[in-house]
Design a protein around this motif. Structure first.
Motif, PDB file in Angstrom:
ATOM      1  N   ASP A 100       0.825  -1.206   0.000  1.00 62.70           N
ATOM      2  CA  ASP A 100       0.000   0.000   0.000  1.00 62.70           C
ATOM      3  C   ASP A 100       0.856   1.251   0.000  1.00 62.70           C
ATOM      4  O   ASP A 100       0.523   2.244  -0.666  1.00 62.70           O
ATOM      5  N   GLU A 101       1.968   1.211   0.724  1.00 61.97           N
ATOM      6  CA  GLU A 101       2.845   2.381   0.783  1.00 61.97           C
ATOM      7  C   GLU A 101       3.504   2.637  -0.573  1.00 61.97           C
ATOM      8  O   GLU A 101       3.610   3.778  -1.026  1.00 61.97           O
ATOM      9  N   GLN A 102       3.906   1.588  -1.263  1.00 58.18           N
ATOM     10  CA  GLN A 102       4.492   1.753  -2.597  1.00 58.18           C
ATOM     11  C   GLN A 102       3.458   2.264  -3.590  1.00 58.18           C
ATOM     12  O   GLN A 102       3.759   3.116  -4.436  1.00 58.18           O
ATOM     13  N   ILE A 103       2.238   1.761  -3.486  1.00 58.37           N
ATOM     14  CA  ILE A 103       1.163   2.220  -4.368  1.00 58.37           C
ATOM     15  C   ILE A 103       0.916   3.708  -4.160  1.00 58.37           C
ATOM     16  O   ILE A 103       0.768   4.471  -5.125  1.00 58.37           O
ATOM     17  N   ALA A 104       0.881   4.158  -2.928  1.00 58.84           N
ATOM     18  CA  ALA A 104       0.650   5.572  -2.633  1.00 58.84           C
ATOM     19  C   ALA A 104       1.760   6.446  -3.209  1.00 58.84           C
ATOM     20  O   ALA A 104       1.500   7.536  -3.728  1.00 58.84           O
ATOM     21  N   ARG A 105       2.998   5.969  -3.147  1.00 58.58           N
ATOM     22  CA  ARG A 105       4.130   6.761  -3.654  1.00 58.58           C
ATOM     23  C   ARG A 105       4.134   6.848  -5.177  1.00 58.58           C
ATOM     24  O   ARG A 105       4.643   7.818  -5.748  1.00 58.58           O
ATOM     25  N   LEU A 106       3.583   5.854  -5.842  1.00 55.15           N
ATOM     26  CA  LEU A 106       3.620   5.823  -7.308  1.00 55.15           C
ATOM     27  C   LEU A 106       2.334   6.339  -7.953  1.00 55.15           C
ATOM     28  O   LEU A 106       2.343   6.677  -9.144  1.00 55.15           O
ATOM     29  N   SER A 107       1.249   6.410  -7.218  1.00 58.26           N
ATOM     30  CA  SER A 107      -0.039   6.791  -7.813  1.00 58.26           C
ATOM     31  C   SER A 107      -0.099   8.294  -8.090  1.00 58.26           C
ATOM     32  O   SER A 107       0.200   9.095  -7.198  1.00 58.26           O
ATOM     33  N   PRO A 108      -0.494   8.687  -9.301  1.00 59.60           N
ATOM     34  CA  PRO A 108      -0.683  10.108  -9.602  1.00 59.60           C
ATOM     35  C   PRO A 108      -1.974  10.614  -8.977  1.00 59.60           C
ATOM     36  O   PRO A 108      -2.841   9.807  -8.592  1.00 59.60           O
ATOM     37  N   PRO A 109      -2.152  11.914  -8.865  1.00 56.52           N
ATOM     38  CA  PRO A 109      -3.427  12.443  -8.349  1.00 56.52           C
ATOM     39  C   PRO A 109      -4.576  12.031  -9.270  1.00 56.52           C
ATOM     40  O   PRO A 109      -4.399  11.911 -10.483  1.00 56.52           O
ATOM     41  N   PRO A 110      -5.763  11.795  -8.732  1.00 56.76           N
ATOM     42  CA  PRO A 110      -6.911  11.453  -9.576  1.00 56.76           C
ATOM     43  C   PRO A 110      -7.333  12.649 -10.421  1.00 56.76           C
ATOM     44  O   PRO A 110      -6.954  13.787 -10.125  1.00 56.76           O
ATOM     45  N   PRO A 111      -8.118  12.423 -11.499  1.00 61.11           N
ATOM     46  CA  PRO A 111      -8.589  13.541 -12.315  1.00 61.11           C
ATOM     47  C   PRO A 111      -9.335  14.571 -11.475  1.00 61.11           C
ATOM     48  O   PRO A 111      -9.997  14.228 -10.489  1.00 61.11           O
ATOM     49  N   ASP A 112      -9.225  15.830 -11.883  1.00 58.61           N
ATOM     50  CA  ASP A 112      -9.887  16.917 -11.146  1.00 58.61           C
ATOM     51  C   ASP A 112     -11.401  16.888 -11.292  1.00 58.61           C
ATOM     52  O   ASP A 112     -12.125  17.382 -10.430  1.00 58.61           O
ATOM     53  N   VAL A 113     -11.879  16.347 -12.427  1.00 55.73           N
ATOM     54  CA  VAL A 113     -13.310  16.376 -12.723  1.00 55.73           C
ATOM     55  C   VAL A 113     -13.766  14.999 -13.182  1.00 55.73           C
ATOM     56  O   VAL A 113     -12.950  14.140 -13.528  1.00 55.73           O
ATOM     57  N   ALA A 128      -7.677  16.099 -16.694  1.00 55.38           N
ATOM     58  CA  ALA A 128      -9.072  16.159 -17.121  1.00 55.38           C
ATOM     59  C   ALA A 128      -9.700  14.778 -17.269  1.00 55.38           C
ATOM     60  O   ALA A 128     -10.893  14.662 -17.592  1.00 55.38           O
ATOM     61  N   GLY A 129      -8.911  13.716 -17.052  1.00 52.85           N
ATOM     62  CA  GLY A 129      -9.446  12.368 -17.177  1.00 52.85           C
ATOM     63  C   GLY A 129      -9.565  11.882 -18.603  1.00 52.85           C
ATOM     64  O   GLY A 129     -10.177  10.835 -18.858  1.00 52.85           O
ATOM     65  N   VAL A 130      -8.981  12.605 -19.558  1.00 52.67           N
ATOM     66  CA  VAL A 130      -9.046  12.199 -20.960  1.00 52.67           C
ATOM     67  C   VAL A 130      -8.006  11.127 -21.264  1.00 52.67           C
ATOM     68  O   VAL A 130      -8.270  10.158 -21.969  1.00 52.67           O
ATOM     69  N   LEU A 131      -6.805  11.297 -20.729  1.00 58.25           N
ATOM     70  CA  LEU A 131      -5.687  10.390 -20.986  1.00 58.25           C
ATOM     71  C   LEU A 131      -5.455   9.482 -19.775  1.00 58.25           C
ATOM     72  O   LEU A 131      -5.431   9.938 -18.634  1.00 58.25           O
ATOM     73  N   TYR A 132      -5.309   8.195 -20.046  1.00 58.90           N
ATOM     74  CA  TYR A 132      -4.878   7.261 -19.009  1.00 58.90           C
ATOM     75  C   TYR A 132      -3.889   6.282 -19.632  1.00 58.90           C
ATOM     76  O   TYR A 132      -3.789   6.159 -20.859  1.00 58.90           O
ATOM     77  N   TYR A 133      -3.148   5.602 -18.777  1.00 61.10           N
ATOM     78  CA  TYR A 133      -2.147   4.644 -19.252  1.00 61.10           C
ATOM     79  C   TYR A 133      -2.544   3.233 -18.846  1.00 61.10           C
ATOM     80  O   TYR A 133      -3.083   3.000 -17.764  1.00 61.10           O
TER      81      TYR A 133
END
Length: 376
Positions: free
Chosen positions: A199-212, A264-269
């Protein structure tokens, strides 16, 4: 939506080649005929890339506790052999598009040709041969106006979705189910359920969620944006200099635009990989008929299963769909008779095994080596 599993049973998507050679310390797959599976570091790297496909190798290395060179070497090796690949994809909802889960019934001798023709279209993903080679499953995307009874504003783009599918006497039936709600998929992949990272590694690597909410206000892409997405669909880690050459922008502008599209949630990987590397030998498309009052709760429960790569609510008599991955047919039987059997409100169930993967996530057909399988 991500292209992480749909009726392809593609995962769009997720390359598909077989890794050559066995990394030191990697386990042997339990699936007969499968290549040696990823070792622990490979699995952690794949999970890290699922969280942030363009994360610098230096940041991934820091979180995983290895050197930059080790991460770069591992990724390059798997990318070259087709065992692992990052894709940059556009969320259909954010563009105001509708996704349709399409099932095409064909004469056995014609199914492969029809499927390949469908796979060449830029508006399809997750194209697979199912059920003994007599059914094709695919996801098709189209602007919502193309499916209304009113004349579409962009009528010059062509006829309705089903009218654009290959026309041949060998096609004996077509059904299309509108994707209403996604319970699991998009930037969330089966790797996300692997437990490879803490969980700690996931938190360090996760980008912020889309604003909208990506579906709130559809985004109109410019021609340069579309060229950007075309390049990212081939390789989500394409260097900034190459993206600048494709778009005509400066590297600084490219970096800023990538950040804007993601915020904006348009692009994801998404991560495309040979599912056998994770010990999965069987993929099944699962169609459930669920009582309307139980649909939301059942969909959420189904999405939480570790075997489920993708889950969504659809139109039609079978209103809940999932892509299921299991080690073998015995594990599939156990899953269907325990976890699925315990779901609330399920009235009927239909399952269809995938026998050939043709196209995965995104608009492009994979050009990597053999494509035996993908996660959806």
């Amino acid at each position: 939506m991500k292209t992480d599993g749909k009726p392809d049973g593609r995962a769009q998507g997720k390359a598909h080649g077989k890794a050559t050679g066995r990394p030191a310390g990697s386990p042997t797959s339990n699936v007969a005929g499968a290549p040696a599976g990823f070792d622990d570091l490979d699995r952690r790297l794949a999970h890290a890339l699922q969280l942030d496909g363009r994360a610098p190798f230096s940041r991934i290395a820091s979180v995983l506790g290895v050197s930059d060179q080790t991460v770069a070497r591992r990724y390059t090796r798997h990318r070259t052999t087709g065992a692992l690949k990052v894709l940059g994809l556009a969320d259909a909802r954010a563009l105001g598009e509708i996704e349709w889960l399409v099932r095409v019934q064909c004469a056995p001798e014609a199914a492969a040709g029809v499927a390949e023709a469908m796979a060449r279209r830029s508006d399809t993903s997750w194209v697979s041969l199912m059920s003994g080679g007599t059914e094709i499953a695919a996801v098709c995307r189209a602007a919502s106006s193309e499916h209304s009874d009113a004349p579409p504003a962009n009528a010059g783009r062509g006829p309705l979705l089903l009218q654009r599918l290959p026309r041949t006497p060998s096609v004996v039936g077509i059904t299309a189910h509108c994707l209403l709600h996604e319970f699991y998929g998009g930037p969330q992949g089966l790797i996300s359920k692997s437990g490879a990272l803490t969980d700690e590694q996931i938190a360090r690597l996760s980008p912020p969620p889309p604003d909208v909410d990506p579906a709130a206000v559809p985004v109109a892409l410019s021609d340069a944006d579309r060229r950007l997405f075309d390049a990212l669909a081939r390789d989500g880690r394409t260097p900034l200099a190459e993206l600048a050459a494709v778009t005509g922008w400066s590297p600084t502008t490219v970096r800023r635009r990538l950040a804007e599209l993601r915020t904006a949630g348009v692009l994801y990987y998404d991560v495309d990989y040979d599912l056998r590397q994770f010990g999965h030998g069987v993929m099944v498309a699962l169609w459930l008929s669920v009582a309307p009052a139980e649909l939301a709760a059942t969909g959420e429960a189904l999405a939480a299963h570790p075997e489920v790569a993708f889950a969504c609510a659809t139109t039609g008599p079978n209103n809940l769909f999932a892509s299921v991955m299991c080690r073998d047919v015995g594990a599939l039987y156990t899953y269907l008779t325990t976890r699925v059997a315990a779901l609330p409100g399920v009235r009927t169930m239909e399952s269809a095994p995938r026998i050939r993967h043709i196209k995965g996530a995104g608009p492009l057909v994979a050009t990597s080596p053999a494509a035996p399988g993908r996660r959806r």
